[in-house]
Design a protein around this motif. Structure first.
Motif, PDB file in Angstrom:
ATOM      1  N   TYR A   1      47.540  54.016  52.113  1.00  0.00           N
ATOM      2  CA  TYR A   1      46.519  52.981  52.031  1.00  0.00           C
ATOM      3  C   TYR A   1      45.626  52.983  53.267  1.00  0.00           C
ATOM      4  CZ  TYR A   1      44.310  48.567  50.785  1.00  0.00           C
ATOM      5  OH  TYR A   1      43.385  47.600  50.459  1.00  0.00           O
ATOM      6  N   ALA A   2      46.200  53.266  54.431  1.00  0.00           N
ATOM      7  CA  ALA A   2      45.392  53.337  55.650  1.00  0.00           C
ATOM      8  C   ALA A   2      44.367  54.458  55.548  1.00  0.00           C
ATOM      9  CB  ALA A   2      46.281  53.528  56.873  1.00  0.00           C
ATOM     10  N   ALA A   3      44.756  55.574  54.945  1.00  0.00           N
ATOM     11  CA  ALA A   3      43.808  56.672  54.748  1.00  0.00           C
ATOM     12  C   ALA A   3      42.707  56.265  53.772  1.00  0.00           C
ATOM     13  CB  ALA A   3      44.542  57.914  54.236  1.00  0.00           C
ATOM     14  N   LEU A   4      43.051  55.455  52.773  1.00  0.00           N
ATOM     15  CA  LEU A   4      42.039  54.973  51.836  1.00  0.00           C
ATOM     16  C   LEU A   4      41.061  54.033  52.547  1.00  0.00           C
ATOM     17  CD1 LEU A   4      41.446  55.355  48.802  1.00  0.00           C
ATOM     18  CD2 LEU A   4      42.714  53.233  48.377  1.00  0.00           C
ATOM     19  N   HIS A   5      41.568  53.254  53.489  1.00  0.00           N
ATOM     20  CA  HIS A   5      40.700  52.397  54.302  1.00  0.00           C
ATOM     21  C   HIS A   5      39.710  53.243  55.112  1.00  0.00           C
ATOM     22  CE1 HIS A   5      39.514  49.359  57.287  1.00  0.00           C
ATOM     23  NE2 HIS A   5      39.881  50.218  58.215  1.00  0.00           N
ATOM     24  N   LEU A   6      40.178  54.317  55.700  1.00  0.00           N
ATOM     25  CA  LEU A   6      39.284  55.194  56.462  1.00  0.00           C
ATOM     26  C   LEU A   6      38.275  55.881  55.541  1.00  0.00           C
ATOM     27  CD1 LEU A   6      41.873  56.747  58.956  1.00  0.00           C
ATOM     28  CD2 LEU A   6      40.241  54.895  59.369  1.00  0.00           C
ATOM     29  N   ALA A   7      38.708  56.194  54.322  1.00  0.00           N
ATOM     30  CA  ALA A   7      37.777  56.759  53.351  1.00  0.00           C
ATOM     31  C   ALA A   7      36.686  55.748  53.004  1.00  0.00           C
ATOM     32  CB  ALA A   7      38.530  57.186  52.084  1.00  0.00           C
TER      33      ALA A   7
ATOM     34  N   LEU B   1      40.261  47.171  54.231  1.00  0.00           N
ATOM     35  CA  LEU B   1      39.903  47.485  52.856  1.00  0.00           C
ATOM     36  C   LEU B   1      40.509  46.497  51.871  1.00  0.00           C
ATOM     37  CD1 LEU B   1      38.633  49.356  50.728  1.00  0.00           C
ATOM     38  CD2 LEU B   1      40.697  50.778  50.864  1.00  0.00           C
ATOM     39  N   GLY B   2      41.657  45.922  52.204  1.00  0.00           N
ATOM     40  CA  GLY B   2      42.294  44.990  51.281  1.00  0.00           C
ATOM     41  C   GLY B   2      43.715  44.701  51.701  1.00  0.00           C
TER      42      GLY B   2
ATOM     43  N   GLY C   1      50.123  39.283  44.968  1.00  0.00           N
ATOM     44  CA  GLY C   1      51.137  38.968  43.966  1.00  0.00           C
ATOM     45  C   GLY C   1      51.503  37.504  44.030  1.00  0.00           C
ATOM     46  N   LEU C   2      52.724  37.217  44.469  1.00  0.00           N
ATOM     47  CA  LEU C   2      53.155  35.831  44.646  1.00  0.00           C
ATOM     48  C   LEU C   2      52.318  35.118  45.697  1.00  0.00           C
ATOM     49  CD1 LEU C   2      56.991  36.428  44.588  1.00  0.00           C
ATOM     50  CD2 LEU C   2      55.724  35.081  42.902  1.00  0.00           C
ATOM     51  N   GLN C   3      51.822  35.866  46.651  1.00  0.00           N
ATOM     52  CA  GLN C   3      50.922  35.338  47.668  1.00  0.00           C
ATOM     53  C   GLN C   3      49.666  36.189  47.671  1.00  0.00           C
ATOM     54  OE1 GLN C   3      54.583  35.438  50.352  1.00  0.00           O
ATOM     55  NE2 GLN C   3      53.263  34.021  51.451  1.00  0.00           N
ATOM     56  N   VAL C   4      48.541  35.555  48.004  1.00  0.00           N
ATOM     57  CA  VAL C   4      47.291  36.312  47.929  1.00  0.00           C
ATOM     58  C   VAL C   4      47.278  37.431  48.965  1.00  0.00           C
ATOM     59  CG1 VAL C   4      45.957  34.786  49.439  1.00  0.00           C
ATOM     60  CG2 VAL C   4      44.799  36.106  47.672  1.00  0.00           C
ATOM     61  N   HIS C   5      47.800  37.175  50.150  1.00  0.00           N
ATOM     62  CA  HIS C   5      48.065  38.240  51.118  1.00  0.00           C
ATOM     63  C   HIS C   5      49.576  38.446  51.105  1.00  0.00           C
ATOM     64  CE1 HIS C   5      44.175  36.932  53.367  1.00  0.00           C
ATOM     65  NE2 HIS C   5      43.915  37.790  52.403  1.00  0.00           N
ATOM     66  N   ASP C   6      50.020  39.311  50.212  1.00  0.00           N
ATOM     67  CA  ASP C   6      51.457  39.407  49.972  1.00  0.00           C
ATOM     68  C   ASP C   6      52.164  40.129  51.114  1.00  0.00           C
ATOM     69  OD1 ASP C   6      53.625  38.676  48.471  1.00  0.00           O
ATOM     70  OD2 ASP C   6      53.048  39.776  46.676  1.00  0.00           O
TER      71      ASP C   6
ATOM     72  N   GLU D   1      38.390  45.948  48.629  1.00  0.00           N
ATOM     73  CA  GLU D   1      37.259  45.060  48.919  1.00  0.00           C
ATOM     74  C   GLU D   1      36.393  45.562  50.077  1.00  0.00           C
ATOM     75  OE1 GLU D   1      38.415  41.219  50.676  1.00  0.00           O
ATOM     76  OE2 GLU D   1      40.509  41.783  50.337  1.00  0.00           O
ATOM     77  N   PRO D   2      35.691  46.666  49.871  1.00  0.00           N
ATOM     78  CA  PRO D   2      34.765  47.122  50.914  1.00  0.00           C
ATOM     79  C   PRO D   2      33.569  46.176  51.020  1.00  0.00           C
ATOM     80  CG  PRO D   2      34.423  48.378  48.918  1.00  0.00           C
ATOM     81  CD  PRO D   2      35.620  47.500  48.666  1.00  0.00           C
ATOM     82  N   GLY D   3      32.900  46.222  52.164  1.00  0.00           N
ATOM     83  CA  GLY D   3      31.728  45.370  52.349  1.00  0.00           C
ATOM     84  C   GLY D   3      30.776  45.913  53.392  1.00  0.00           C
TER      85      GLY D   3
END
Length: 446
Positions: free
Chosen positions: A294-300, A336-337, A341-346, A383-385
């Motif tokens: 996921y960290a690599a996806l953030h860098l992407a 990136l995100g 799930g049970l919590q919005v920031h799970d 959630e990129p911005g």
């Protein structure tokens, strides 16, 4: 299986079996015999008898779809049916919780109590053999939450992978959120204020502010540059340029988290920028695959957004240079995100394993909320911005990279605040399941 109208009985039966297996392993690792989970109790304001809104212990609502039962408890002992100790007080001051009913009750031994202290007679006799998971104020007599770390690490790590039942709940939460987003969008185009848009959202969601999984972000114009904007101005601005809404919904304890950015009808250049961010966001959503770092996806995402900045003439440097120099973080300063799930920031977004080891964030990215690889069954937000934040732009002006910024172009976009587009995406054995886009398709055009 019909994903929109599933039979919840077999889904919940399989869900409970999964929780039992996870509970058995966690209890054995931590050296306890019983898992005890208080729902929690009300907290009161200082020097007052007014209570704060009640938010149930997420471990409690993991076991059953009950979110408004303060003073109740779950007890699970391996090899036995879980017990629900359900507080249903004799009370004419407040709403009394309804008696347990529905698709889930057959899986519990249910004991109704009238006083909170009556739970003590139903809890295990040997408190030292209990792993008690909850807040400190949930203590009842000698049953004080101890939150054993080894047990917590095990349960949280495995919570990343959702059961089919959990995915069914999250699809409904996404549909509620999408419906409410449509109402908010209509209110924006009708020229309503932030407060009025917020109220339109609540009405369409049929949820109060305290039932939502988080506080709505309803931002017009430059307010979209404030990442967590909650002011809700009552008067609309004299001229509306843009609208950023970050708002979700809840269903049976599960959350959705959706962000969209809309341009006013005369903001064609800004709409073109939104379209480019949306296209980049969809490419990133396609990367939600089992084993993906996921960290690599953030860098992407930084590379994708730097290319958008270059395409729209906001920077003169190459996209690669924008990422390497840290310039991209000025325009995209958050992660990136996150898991949801049970919590919005799970929980357990940084977990390397179920023993408590963690994976550090990439250097220079302190706000990323997830670093572990994506696994089958996980649901994450994408959630990129791109934002035009005065403080960060002022800092950029003082660096040697300022010469590579098209400041006239940047300044022309400040009035729009920023763009964020967010979907909740489930990792499957095939193509990712975009819960958000599917929900918008059900309630109307996306």
């Amino acid at each position: 299986m019909d994903t929109q109208h599933p039979d919840l009985h077999p889904l919940f039966a399989a869900h409970i079996d999964t929780l039992k297996q996870r509970g058995d392993a966690a209890l054995a690792r931590a050296g306890f015999d019983h898992l005890v989970i208080p729902a929690g109790v009300l907290r009161y304001q200082f020097l007052d008898d007014r209570d704060y809104p009640f938010f149930v212990n997420p471990h409690f609502k993991h076991w059953l779809p009950v979110t408004k039962a303060p003073g109740s408890w779950i007890v699970y002992t391996p090899g036995q049916r879980p017990k629900l100790i359900f507080l249903q007080p004799a009370d004419y001051w407040h709403v009394v919780p309804d008696s347990p009913a529905g698709y889930w009750v057959e899986h519990f031994d249910i004991v109704i109590i009238r006083e909170a202290a009556d739970a003590l007679a139903e809890l295990p006799k040997h408190v030292a053999r209990c792993a008690i998971i909850g807040e400190d104020n949930a203590a009842l007599g000698h049953f004080v939450p101890n939150n054993p770390q080894a047990l917590i690490d095990s349960l949280h790590y495995r919570r990343m992978a959702k059961t089919d039942y959990e995915l069914a709940m999250m699809r409904v939460a996404s549909k509620i959120g999408a419906r409410a987003h449509r109402a908010a969008e209509a209110a924006f185009h009708a020229g309503q204020s932030e407060y009025a848009i917020h109220m339109a959202y609540l009405q369409a969601a049929r949820q109060t502010e305290n039932e939502l999984p988080y506080s709505n972000i309803i931002a017009l114009n430059e307010h979209g540059a404030i990442l967590h904007y909650h002011d809700l101005r009552h008067a609309p601005p004299s001229h509306v340029h843009s609208f950023l809404i970050d708002a979700g919904a809840s269903f049976h304890g599960y959350a959705s988290d959706i962000t969209r950015t809309h341009a006013a009808s005369d903001a064609g250049e800004f709409q073109a920028l939104i379209d480019s961010v949306d296209a980049a966001q969809q490419r990133l959503c396609a990367g939600v695959r089992a084993g993906q770092d996921y960290a690599a996806l953030h860098l992407a995402a930084h590379r994708e957004l730097a290319a958008v900045l270059k395409e729209h003439g906001l920077i003169r440097m190459s996209a690669e240079s924008a990422v390497e120099s840290g310039t991209s973080t000025v325009f995209f300063p958050h992660g990136l995100g996150h898991p949801i799930g049970l919590q919005v920031h799970d929980v357990a977004g940084f977990a390397a394993d179920d023993n408590g080891a963690t994976i550090e964030r990439p250097q220079g990215h302190p706000y990323l909320r997830m670093t572990r690889p994506i696994e089958l069954g996980a649901v994450v937000t994408i959630e990129p911005g791109i934002y035009f934040i005065d403080m960060l732009l002022a800092q950029l002006r003082e660096t040697r990279h300022a010469k590579d910024i098209a400041w006239d172009r940047v300044d022309s976009f400040r009035k729009y605040g920023g763009i964020r587009i967010e979907d909740d995406v489930a990792c499957t054995s095939g193509a990712p399941e975009n819960l958000t886009r599917d929900a918008f398709a059900l309630v109307g055009t996306s």
